[in-house]
Design a protein around this motif. Structure first.
Motif, PDB file in Angstrom:
ATOM      1  N   VAL A   1       8.312 -37.870  60.124  1.00 42.27           N
ATOM      2  CA  VAL A   1       9.744 -37.921  59.803  1.00 42.27           C
ATOM      3  C   VAL A   1      10.403 -36.550  59.917  1.00 42.27           C
ATOM      4  CG1 VAL A   1      11.320 -38.170  57.850  1.00 42.27           C
ATOM      5  CG2 VAL A   1       9.653 -39.954  58.315  1.00 42.27           C
ATOM      6  N   SER A   2       9.710 -35.512  59.473  1.00 43.50           N
ATOM      7  CA  SER A   2      10.329 -34.201  59.264  1.00 43.50           C
ATOM      8  C   SER A   2      11.116 -33.665  60.452  1.00 43.50           C
ATOM      9  CB  SER A   2       9.274 -33.188  58.830  1.00 43.50           C
ATOM     10  OG  SER A   2       8.720 -33.593  57.597  1.00 43.50           O
ATOM     11  N   PRO A   3      10.541 -33.625  61.662  1.00 39.71           N
ATOM     12  CA  PRO A   3      11.325 -33.052  62.767  1.00 39.71           C
ATOM     13  C   PRO A   3      12.517 -33.911  63.167  1.00 39.71           C
ATOM     14  CG  PRO A   3       8.978 -33.188  63.331  1.00 39.71           C
ATOM     15  CD  PRO A   3       9.186 -33.983  62.080  1.00 39.71           C
ATOM     16  N   LYS A   4      12.396 -35.232  63.026  1.00 43.02           N
ATOM     17  CA  LYS A   4      13.447 -36.137  63.489  1.00 43.02           C
ATOM     18  C   LYS A   4      14.515 -36.374  62.433  1.00 43.02           C
ATOM     19  CE  LYS A   4      10.069 -38.627  66.256  1.00 43.02           C
ATOM     20  NZ  LYS A   4       9.295 -39.847  66.396  1.00 43.02           N
ATOM     21  N   ALA A   5      14.154 -36.236  61.178  1.00 42.32           N
ATOM     22  CA  ALA A   5      15.090 -36.532  60.086  1.00 42.32           C
ATOM     23  C   ALA A   5      14.923 -35.501  58.975  1.00 42.32           C
ATOM     24  CB  ALA A   5      14.848 -37.939  59.558  1.00 42.32           C
ATOM     25  N   PRO A   6      15.371 -34.260  59.222  1.00 40.14           N
ATOM     26  CA  PRO A   6      15.188 -33.221  58.202  1.00 40.14           C
ATOM     27  C   PRO A   6      15.895 -33.537  56.892  1.00 40.14           C
ATOM     28  CG  PRO A   6      16.613 -32.453  59.987  1.00 40.14           C
ATOM     29  CD  PRO A   6      16.027 -33.759  60.421  1.00 40.14           C
ATOM     30  N   ASP A   7      16.968 -34.348  56.936  1.00 41.72           N
ATOM     31  CA  ASP A   7      17.651 -34.709  55.687  1.00 41.72           C
ATOM     32  C   ASP A   7      16.739 -35.555  54.804  1.00 41.72           C
ATOM     33  OD1 ASP A   7      17.819 -36.728  57.639  1.00 41.72           O
ATOM     34  OD2 ASP A   7      19.604 -37.603  56.727  1.00 41.72           O
ATOM     35  N   ILE A   8      15.987 -36.480  55.425  1.00 42.79           N
ATOM     36  CA  ILE A   8      15.051 -37.303  54.653  1.00 42.79           C
ATOM     37  C   ILE A   8      13.904 -36.449  54.132  1.00 42.79           C
ATOM     38  CG2 ILE A   8      13.368 -39.192  54.801  1.00 42.79           C
ATOM     39  CD1 ILE A   8      15.294 -40.694  56.574  1.00 42.79           C
ATOM     40  N   ALA A   9      13.362 -35.575  54.996  1.00 36.64           N
ATOM     41  CA  ALA A   9      12.266 -34.701  54.574  1.00 36.64           C
ATOM     42  C   ALA A   9      12.705 -33.819  53.410  1.00 36.64           C
ATOM     43  CB  ALA A   9      11.790 -33.847  55.746  1.00 36.64           C
ATOM     44  N   GLY A  10      13.903 -33.260  53.501  1.00 37.67           N
ATOM     45  CA  GLY A  10      14.413 -32.411  52.427  1.00 37.67           C
ATOM     46  C   GLY A  10      14.619 -33.176  51.134  1.00 37.67           C
ATOM     47  N   ALA A  11      15.137 -34.400  51.254  1.00 37.63           N
ATOM     48  CA  ALA A  11      15.355 -35.225  50.062  1.00 37.63           C
ATOM     49  C   ALA A  11      14.032 -35.596  49.404  1.00 37.63           C
ATOM     50  CB  ALA A  11      16.128 -36.488  50.435  1.00 37.63           C
ATOM     51  N   ILE A  12      13.038 -35.909  50.231  1.00 34.83           N
ATOM     52  CA  ILE A  12      11.712 -36.248  49.691  1.00 34.83           C
ATOM     53  C   ILE A  12      11.123 -35.049  48.957  1.00 34.83           C
ATOM     54  CG2 ILE A  12       9.323 -36.780  50.332  1.00 34.83           C
ATOM     55  CD1 ILE A  12      10.501 -38.562  52.574  1.00 34.83           C
ATOM     56  N   TYR A  13      11.218 -33.879  49.581  1.00 33.89           N
ATOM     57  CA  TYR A  13      10.675 -32.686  48.918  1.00 33.89           C
ATOM     58  C   TYR A  13      11.400 -32.413  47.606  1.00 33.89           C
ATOM     59  CZ  TYR A  13       9.224 -28.125  47.589  1.00 33.89           C
ATOM     60  OH  TYR A  13       8.733 -27.092  46.831  1.00 33.89           O
ATOM     61  N   ASP A  14      12.735 -32.442  47.639  1.00 36.72           N
ATOM     62  CA  ASP A  14      13.511 -32.111  46.449  1.00 36.72           C
ATOM     63  C   ASP A  14      13.265 -33.093  45.305  1.00 36.72           C
ATOM     64  OD1 ASP A  14      15.582 -30.380  45.226  1.00 36.72           O
ATOM     65  OD2 ASP A  14      16.673 -32.279  45.117  1.00 36.72           O
ATOM     66  N   SER A  15      13.196 -34.387  45.627  1.00 35.13           N
ATOM     67  CA  SER A  15      13.027 -35.411  44.589  1.00 35.13           C
ATOM     68  C   SER A  15      11.585 -35.557  44.127  1.00 35.13           C
ATOM     69  CB  SER A  15      13.509 -36.772  45.100  1.00 35.13           C
ATOM     70  OG  SER A  15      14.869 -36.722  45.429  1.00 35.13           O
TER      71      SER A  15
END
Length: 199
Positions: free
Chosen positions: A109-123
């Protein structure tokens, strides 16, 4: 017993999150909301009533994991007992939990959807670190530990506990000490406490 009008059935939310965990592990961001609803056995309307997007689902999944890992911080006990339980929960999730598929899915997911990766990390991991840092700051205020930089200490403890477990899980490599999690958790907490015991 019937539910009141507007009451949310938590079992359906859990089924959605379980289905999303499996599908994100299998397909990464290519998993669709339709597929998640089908796998969970719920209607699309039910899915969207609870989670408006895959980003919302990703946040909820990460928060659920963070809640499970940080549960020991909400218990009463001496610092070594609490940190041993925290390290055990962290290792158990990575070594024996569903983390393998989740981590591989996140890597996709991370390279294609950094917003999702960031949200997963933050939450998830980010929230766990914040909670551990707040707990360490409280131990410092109470004089039970000497922790001048709780944020740094929280990262240090997590790194000590996990070692290469994240990498092994991500790569699908066998954990050589997977059956020694209790011992590893105790040793991590013991050494950390020794380093941060007040003079």
């Amino acid at each position: 017993m019937s539910r009141a009008v507007g009451q949310i059935d938590p079992r359906k939310s859990e089924a959605i999150l379980d289905a999303a965990t499996d599908l994100f592990g299998e397909k990464g961001t290519a998993a669709t909301m339709d597929e998640i609803a089908r796998r969970a056995g719920v209607s699309k309307q039910t899915l969207y009533n609870r989670f408006g997007s895959k980003l919302d689902i990703a946040r909820a999944l990460a928060a659920r994991r963070s809640d499970a890992v940080t549960a020991p911080l909400r218990s009463e006990g001496d610092p070594e007992t609490v940190l041993t339980a925290y390290a055990y929960a962290l290792l158990e999730k990575i070594v024996h939990g569903e983390a393998g598929a989740s981590l591989r899915g996140l890597a996709m997911v991370s390279p294609k959807a950094p917003d999702i990766a960031g949200a997963i990390y933050d939450s998830g991991p980010g929230e766990s670190l914040r909670r551990l840092s707040a707990w360490l700051a409280d131990q410092n205020r109470r004089g039970l530990l000497r922790v001048p930089d709780p944020d740094l200490a929280a990262e240090m403890f997590s790194g000590m506990a996990l070692g290469h477990s994240h990498l092994r899980t991500l790569l699908g490599v066998k954990h050589p000490d997977g059956d020694r999690i209790p011992e590893r958790a105790r040793e991590t907490a013991r050494r950390f406490i020794r380093a941060f015991t007040p003079d």
